[in-house]
Design a protein around this motif. Structure first.
Motif, PDB file in Angstrom:
ATOM      1  N   ALA B 141     -26.888 -18.480  -7.803  1.00  0.00           N
ATOM      2  CA  ALA B 141     -26.281 -17.365  -7.057  1.00  0.00           C
ATOM      3  C   ALA B 141     -26.289 -17.750  -5.575  1.00  0.00           C
ATOM      4  O   ALA B 141     -27.167 -18.493  -5.128  1.00  0.00           O
ATOM      5  CB  ALA B 141     -27.072 -16.092  -7.285  1.00  0.00           C
ATOM      6  N   VAL B 142     -25.340 -17.227  -4.826  1.00  0.00           N
ATOM      7  CA  VAL B 142     -25.147 -17.606  -3.424  1.00  0.00           C
ATOM      8  C   VAL B 142     -26.450 -17.482  -2.613  1.00  0.00           C
ATOM      9  O   VAL B 142     -26.945 -16.365  -2.400  1.00  0.00           O
ATOM     10  CB  VAL B 142     -24.063 -16.722  -2.761  1.00  0.00           C
ATOM     11  CG1 VAL B 142     -23.831 -17.151  -1.310  1.00  0.00           C
ATOM     12  CG2 VAL B 142     -22.768 -16.790  -3.550  1.00  0.00           C
ATOM     13  N   ASN B 143     -26.984 -18.611  -2.232  1.00  0.00           N
ATOM     14  CA  ASN B 143     -28.192 -18.694  -1.381  1.00  0.00           C
ATOM     15  C   ASN B 143     -29.447 -18.086  -2.014  1.00  0.00           C
ATOM     16  O   ASN B 143     -30.521 -18.104  -1.393  1.00  0.00           O
ATOM     17  CB  ASN B 143     -27.973 -18.014  -0.018  1.00  0.00           C
ATOM     18  CG  ASN B 143     -26.902 -18.683   0.802  1.00  0.00           C
ATOM     19  OD1 ASN B 143     -26.694 -19.889   0.680  1.00  0.00           O
ATOM     20  ND2 ASN B 143     -26.200 -17.922   1.616  1.00  0.00           N
ATOM     21  N   HIS B 144     -29.321 -17.537  -3.205  1.00  0.00           N
ATOM     22  CA  HIS B 144     -30.434 -16.800  -3.794  1.00  0.00           C
ATOM     23  C   HIS B 144     -31.532 -17.769  -4.248  1.00  0.00           C
ATOM     24  O   HIS B 144     -31.308 -18.623  -5.092  1.00  0.00           O
ATOM     25  CB  HIS B 144     -29.938 -15.968  -4.968  1.00  0.00           C
ATOM     26  CG  HIS B 144     -30.968 -15.024  -5.514  1.00  0.00           C
ATOM     27  ND1 HIS B 144     -31.628 -14.099  -4.735  1.00  0.00           N
ATOM     28  CD2 HIS B 144     -31.466 -14.868  -6.758  1.00  0.00           C
ATOM     29  CE1 HIS B 144     -32.482 -13.419  -5.468  1.00  0.00           C
ATOM     30  NE2 HIS B 144     -32.390 -13.864  -6.696  1.00  0.00           N
ATOM     31  N   GLY B 145     -32.707 -17.615  -3.657  1.00  0.00           N
ATOM     32  CA  GLY B 145     -33.820 -18.496  -3.987  1.00  0.00           C
ATOM     33  C   GLY B 145     -33.665 -19.896  -3.411  1.00  0.00           C
ATOM     34  O   GLY B 145     -34.449 -20.782  -3.741  1.00  0.00           O
ATOM     35  N   PHE B 146     -32.686 -20.094  -2.537  1.00  0.00           N
ATOM     36  CA  PHE B 146     -32.511 -21.409  -1.899  1.00  0.00           C
ATOM     37  C   PHE B 146     -33.610 -21.594  -0.850  1.00  0.00           C
ATOM     38  O   PHE B 146     -34.020 -20.634  -0.191  1.00  0.00           O
ATOM     39  CB  PHE B 146     -31.155 -21.489  -1.179  1.00  0.00           C
ATOM     40  CG  PHE B 146     -29.960 -21.742  -2.070  1.00  0.00           C
ATOM     41  CD1 PHE B 146     -29.883 -21.222  -3.347  1.00  0.00           C
ATOM     42  CD2 PHE B 146     -28.902 -22.514  -1.610  1.00  0.00           C
ATOM     43  CE1 PHE B 146     -28.770 -21.452  -4.150  1.00  0.00           C
ATOM     44  CE2 PHE B 146     -27.786 -22.751  -2.401  1.00  0.00           C
ATOM     45  CZ  PHE B 146     -27.715 -22.223  -3.672  1.00  0.00           C
TER      46      PHE B 146
END
Lengths: 234, 244
Positions: B141-146
């Motif tokens: 997911a977009v930037n999620h957990g990045f």
């Protein structure tokens, strides 16, 4: 009311009462969809009562769309060990909705598993209330339970009341609960706009992301229901 | 390309940009350096159309168009891109789909046909190779957990896909370890050409070891107080901002 083969999908246009009694190791999936009541002023009562024997697995998803006045009651009792119940719900409600959910997991025996995952998107003057109960008897050790309620309010008059309730008499259990109520994150909206999404498209995409956790959990054969939900996000 | 004239910007009732002017030509890379609170990030947010940043007066033109008359989405569609200092996590939205939707939104405005997922996959693969980004980025997911570094690289991937005329990198280097910094800088260099321009906002000279700017501007108290060649950054590194 429409009932099809697995997963059992019930389009609840009126009140309904449904009992699920699962024998040992039996599995069942139930999806209930309630939509706008139209002109009916009679409160809609959806009641699901589950009894799970050893190793049984029950998956329930309740989807509420539009303007609804009524209650959803889900009451699940674990009668045999190693039984599992995954209960989820998604409400996209608007207008003068007053929707009350009362969900209960009765862990009467050890080593059972329950999850309650609910998401609410509430607009206009709608009000949702949710009492999510987990009851763990003294000898129901090694119970693993969790409940999560996340709500987005899309208008100043929308209201959400959430009451997680834990009643635990055993001492070796997992019982997590969490609730959040908020609005669409304005920084996220701006982030998407800065990537070329219109304001409307940005909000829609954020809502899609929000509801995806529930939609992704729906069993196969629910594409039409997913479509119904996505159309409501406009 | 970009022309900013006498820009005044207010945030929460305080004047942050005060008579700010800057011209960036096609193919140029400009760096803005300055101490905390100088207004560097305010400049980035105001240019990209953040609603909390009130334009009091001034003019901003991008390719001859009045940027201030447009909302954030229209500015992006026109070819402005800002790499966020703190990229936002969007749970539940697949990164590859997000990139395709953003790409298509821009094409639609330009009167071009939208590309389908298969066609987009080809475009995406080329960019991933160019930027040395792992394919696993796309499934998340977009930037999620990045991690912090992954978020910054995802910003650069978005930049590569959207192919902006002007890219503003708001402290893209902050929070990056030296290897990530090099990867991000190499990506910017790979995307640099005579048709696009970059505005790098940074505290530190080290980013400029990897991306050589045509101009370095020193920003203090809401305006540019000195402009010089790339070497000015070295002077700042040595002497700090106290002299301004």
């Amino acid at each position: 009311m429409m009932v099809s083969s697995l997963p059992r999908v019930i389009q609840a246009t009126d009140s309904l009462s449904h009992d699920v009694d699962l024998a040992a190791n039996e599995k069942s999936t139930l999806v209930v969809v309630q939509e706008d009541q139209g002109t009916s002023e009679t409160p809609q009562i959806v009641s699901i009562v589950g009894s799970l024997h050893a190793g049984a697995e029950l998956t329930i998803c309740v989807i509420s769309l539009g303007e609804i006045v009524g209650s959803v009651l889900v009451d699940v009792t674990f009668l045999g060990e190693e039984a599992r119940c995954e209960l989820s719900g998604l409400s996209l409600v608007s207008g003068k909705t007053h929707l009350k959910l009362i969900t209960s997991m009765h862990h009467d025996v050890p080593s059972c598993f329950s999850r309650q995952t609910f998401k609410y998107v509430v607009s206009d003057h709608a009000l949702t209330e949710h009492e999510g109960k987990v009851h763990v008897k003294q000898h129901a050790q090694l119970t693993d339970s969790a409940q999560s309620n996340q709500s987005l309010l899309l208008s100043p008059d929308a209201r959400v009341i959430t009451r997680p309730q834990l009643e635990i008499y055993a001492d070796d259990v997992k019982a997590a609960h969490g609730a959040s109520i908020g609005q669409l994150d304005s920084e996220a909206v701006f982030y998407l706009q800065s990537r070329g999404f219109s304001l409307e498209a940005a909000k829609r995409l954020l809502l899609e992301g929000f509801v995806s956790e529930i939609l992704d959990q729906l069993p196969e054969g629910c594409d039409e229901i997913k479509q119904q939900v996505l159309e409501r996000l406009v | 390309m970009l022309s900013i004239k006498n820009l005044y910007v207010r945030v929460d009732g305080s004047d942050i940009l005060k008579d700010f002017s800057l011209v960036i030509g096609s193919g140029e890379v400009h760096a803005i350096m300055g101490p905390n609170g100088a207004g560097k990030s305010t400049l980035a947010k105001a240019l990209s159309g953040h609603p909390d940043y009130e334009i009091v007066s001034g003019e901003v033109n991008l390719d001859g168009q009045d940027l201030l008359a447009l909302d954030a989405a229209e500015r992006a569609q026109l070819g402005l891109f800002m790499s966020f200092q703190y990229p936002v996590e969007i749970p539940g939205v697949n990164n590859a789909s997000f990139l395709r939707m953003a790409y298509n939104a821009k094409r639609k405005v330009a009167g071009q046909a939208e590309v389908d997922p298969m066609e987009f996959e080809v475009i995406l693969q080329k960019k991933l190779e160019l930027l040395k980004i792992d394919e696993s980025f796309l499934e998340r997911a977009v930037n999620h957990g990045f991690s912090g570094g992954e978020k910054k690289r995802n910003e650069i991937l978005q930049m590569a896909i959207l192919d902006p005329k002007l890219a503003i990198l708001d402290e893209t280097d902050s929070g990056l370890d030296i290897d990530s910094l090099r990867i991000v800088a190499e990506a910017v260099n790979a995307l640099r050409d005579s048709q696009n321009s970059f505005l790098l906002i940074t505290h530190y000279q080290r980013l400029l070891n990897y991306i050589k700017p045509d101009f370095v501007h020193v920003m203090v108290d809401g305006r540019i107080v000195q402009t010089g060649p790339a070497e000015l950054a070295l002077v700042l590194e040595e002497k700090g901002y106290d002299g301004f």
